[in-house]
Design a protein around this motif. Structure first.
Motif, PDB file in Angstrom:
ATOM      1  N   VAL A 291     -20.086  -1.174   1.373  1.00  9.95           N
ATOM      2  CA  VAL A 291     -21.443  -1.665   1.615  1.00  9.95           C
ATOM      3  C   VAL A 291     -22.487  -0.772   0.954  1.00  9.95           C
ATOM      4  O   VAL A 291     -23.313  -1.230   0.167  1.00  9.95           O
ATOM      5  N   CYS A 292     -22.438   0.523   1.274  1.00 10.06           N
ATOM      6  CA  CYS A 292     -23.503   1.416   0.802  1.00 10.06           C
ATOM      7  C   CYS A 292     -23.051   2.397  -0.277  1.00 10.06           C
ATOM      8  O   CYS A 292     -23.887   3.021  -0.915  1.00 10.06           O
ATOM      9  N   GLY A 293     -21.745   2.566  -0.458  1.00 13.26           N
ATOM     10  CA  GLY A 293     -21.253   3.469  -1.494  1.00 13.26           C
ATOM     11  C   GLY A 293     -21.101   4.907  -1.053  1.00 13.26           C
ATOM     12  O   GLY A 293     -20.855   5.790  -1.869  1.00 13.26           O
ATOM     13  N   ARG A 294     -21.210   5.170   0.230  1.00 10.12           N
ATOM     14  CA  ARG A 294     -21.122   6.536   0.747  1.00 10.12           C
ATOM     15  C   ARG A 294     -19.692   7.061   0.624  1.00 10.12           C
ATOM     16  O   ARG A 294     -18.745   6.392   1.021  1.00 10.12           O
ATOM     17  N   PRO A 295     -19.500   8.286   0.081  1.00 10.04           N
ATOM     18  CA  PRO A 295     -18.147   8.807  -0.098  1.00 10.04           C
ATOM     19  C   PRO A 295     -17.577   9.528   1.121  1.00 10.04           C
ATOM     20  O   PRO A 295     -16.373   9.723   1.211  1.00 10.04           O
ATOM     21  N   ARG A 296     -18.412   9.933   2.047  1.00 16.18           N
ATOM     22  CA  ARG A 296     -17.929  10.690   3.208  1.00 16.18           C
ATOM     23  C   ARG A 296     -17.877   9.818   4.451  1.00 16.18           C
ATOM     24  O   ARG A 296     -18.588   8.835   4.560  1.00 16.18           O
TER      25      ARG A 296
ATOM     26  N   ARG B 156     -18.610   5.458   8.258  1.00 16.85           N
ATOM     27  CA  ARG B 156     -18.805   5.423   9.703  1.00 16.85           C
ATOM     28  C   ARG B 156     -20.138   4.795  10.097  1.00 16.85           C
ATOM     29  O   ARG B 156     -20.235   4.132  11.132  1.00 16.85           O
ATOM     30  N   LEU B 157     -21.150   4.967   9.262  1.00 17.74           N
ATOM     31  CA  LEU B 157     -22.472   4.427   9.585  1.00 17.74           C
ATOM     32  C   LEU B 157     -22.490   2.904   9.479  1.00 17.74           C
ATOM     33  O   LEU B 157     -22.987   2.208  10.368  1.00 17.74           O
ATOM     34  N   CYS B 158     -21.938   2.385   8.389  1.00 21.11           N
ATOM     35  CA  CYS B 158     -21.888   0.932   8.209  1.00 21.11           C
ATOM     36  C   CYS B 158     -20.949   0.298   9.224  1.00 21.11           C
ATOM     37  O   CYS B 158     -21.213  -0.791   9.729  1.00 21.11           O
ATOM     38  N   PHE B 159     -19.845   0.997   9.534  1.00 24.27           N
ATOM     39  CA  PHE B 159     -18.912   0.492  10.533  1.00 24.27           C
ATOM     40  C   PHE B 159     -19.602   0.337  11.880  1.00 24.27           C
ATOM     41  O   PHE B 159     -19.487  -0.691  12.540  1.00 24.27           O
TER      42      PHE B 159
ATOM     43  N   LYS C  39     -22.789   0.033  12.541  1.00 23.78           N
ATOM     44  CA  LYS C  39     -23.814  -1.006  12.492  1.00 23.78           C
ATOM     45  C   LYS C  39     -23.188  -2.399  12.571  1.00 23.78           C
ATOM     46  O   LYS C  39     -23.605  -3.239  13.371  1.00 23.78           O
ATOM     47  N   LEU C  40     -22.168  -2.646  11.745  1.00 24.32           N
ATOM     48  CA  LEU C  40     -21.534  -3.963  11.722  1.00 24.32           C
ATOM     49  C   LEU C  40     -20.772  -4.250  13.016  1.00 24.32           C
ATOM     50  O   LEU C  40     -20.741  -5.390  13.478  1.00 24.32           O
ATOM     51  N   ALA C  41     -20.160  -3.225  13.602  1.00 24.20           N
ATOM     52  CA  ALA C  41     -19.427  -3.420  14.852  1.00 24.20           C
ATOM     53  C   ALA C  41     -20.376  -3.764  15.995  1.00 24.20           C
ATOM     54  O   ALA C  41     -20.076  -4.622  16.828  1.00 24.20           O
TER      55      ALA C  41
ATOM     56  N   ILE D 166     -17.455  -7.399  12.771  1.00 20.78           N
ATOM     57  CA  ILE D 166     -16.090  -6.964  12.478  1.00 20.78           C
ATOM     58  C   ILE D 166     -15.195  -7.532  13.574  1.00 20.78           C
ATOM     59  O   ILE D 166     -15.309  -7.139  14.736  1.00 20.78           O
ATOM     60  N   PRO D 167     -14.304  -8.467  13.233  1.00 20.63           N
ATOM     61  CA  PRO D 167     -13.479  -9.091  14.260  1.00 20.63           C
ATOM     62  C   PRO D 167     -12.503  -8.104  14.898  1.00 20.63           C
ATOM     63  O   PRO D 167     -11.914  -7.271  14.221  1.00 20.63           O
ATOM     64  N   GLY D 168     -12.371  -8.205  16.210  1.00 16.00           N
ATOM     65  CA  GLY D 168     -11.431  -7.375  16.951  1.00 16.00           C
ATOM     66  C   GLY D 168     -11.960  -6.022  17.360  1.00 16.00           C
ATOM     67  O   GLY D 168     -11.255  -5.255  18.002  1.00 16.00           O
TER      68      GLY D 168
END
Length: 61
Positions: A26-31, A41-44, A46-48, A53-55
């Protein structure tokens, strides 16, 4: 936010396979990258929280 140049550099095929590294889709962050979801972790988070994000649910006990 990752620069466009760094995202494009990561997409290119490296000379040696060990030089390849993962970036968030999504954002291209490497860490803080999660292989299972191909997100940082940040995009995860937000989307969760948005339920995209299913499940994945927020834990409570």
């Amino acid at each position: 936010m990752a620069t466009v140049a760094m995202i494009n550099k990561a997409k290119a095929t490296p000379k040696y396979a060990t030089r390849r590294y993962n970036r968030c889709g999504v954002c291209g962050r490497p860490r803080g990258y999660m292989r299972r979801f191909q997100l940082c972790r940040l995009c995860f988070r937000k989307l969760a929280s948005e339920g995209q994000i299913p499940g994945v649910t927020k834990s409570s006990w």
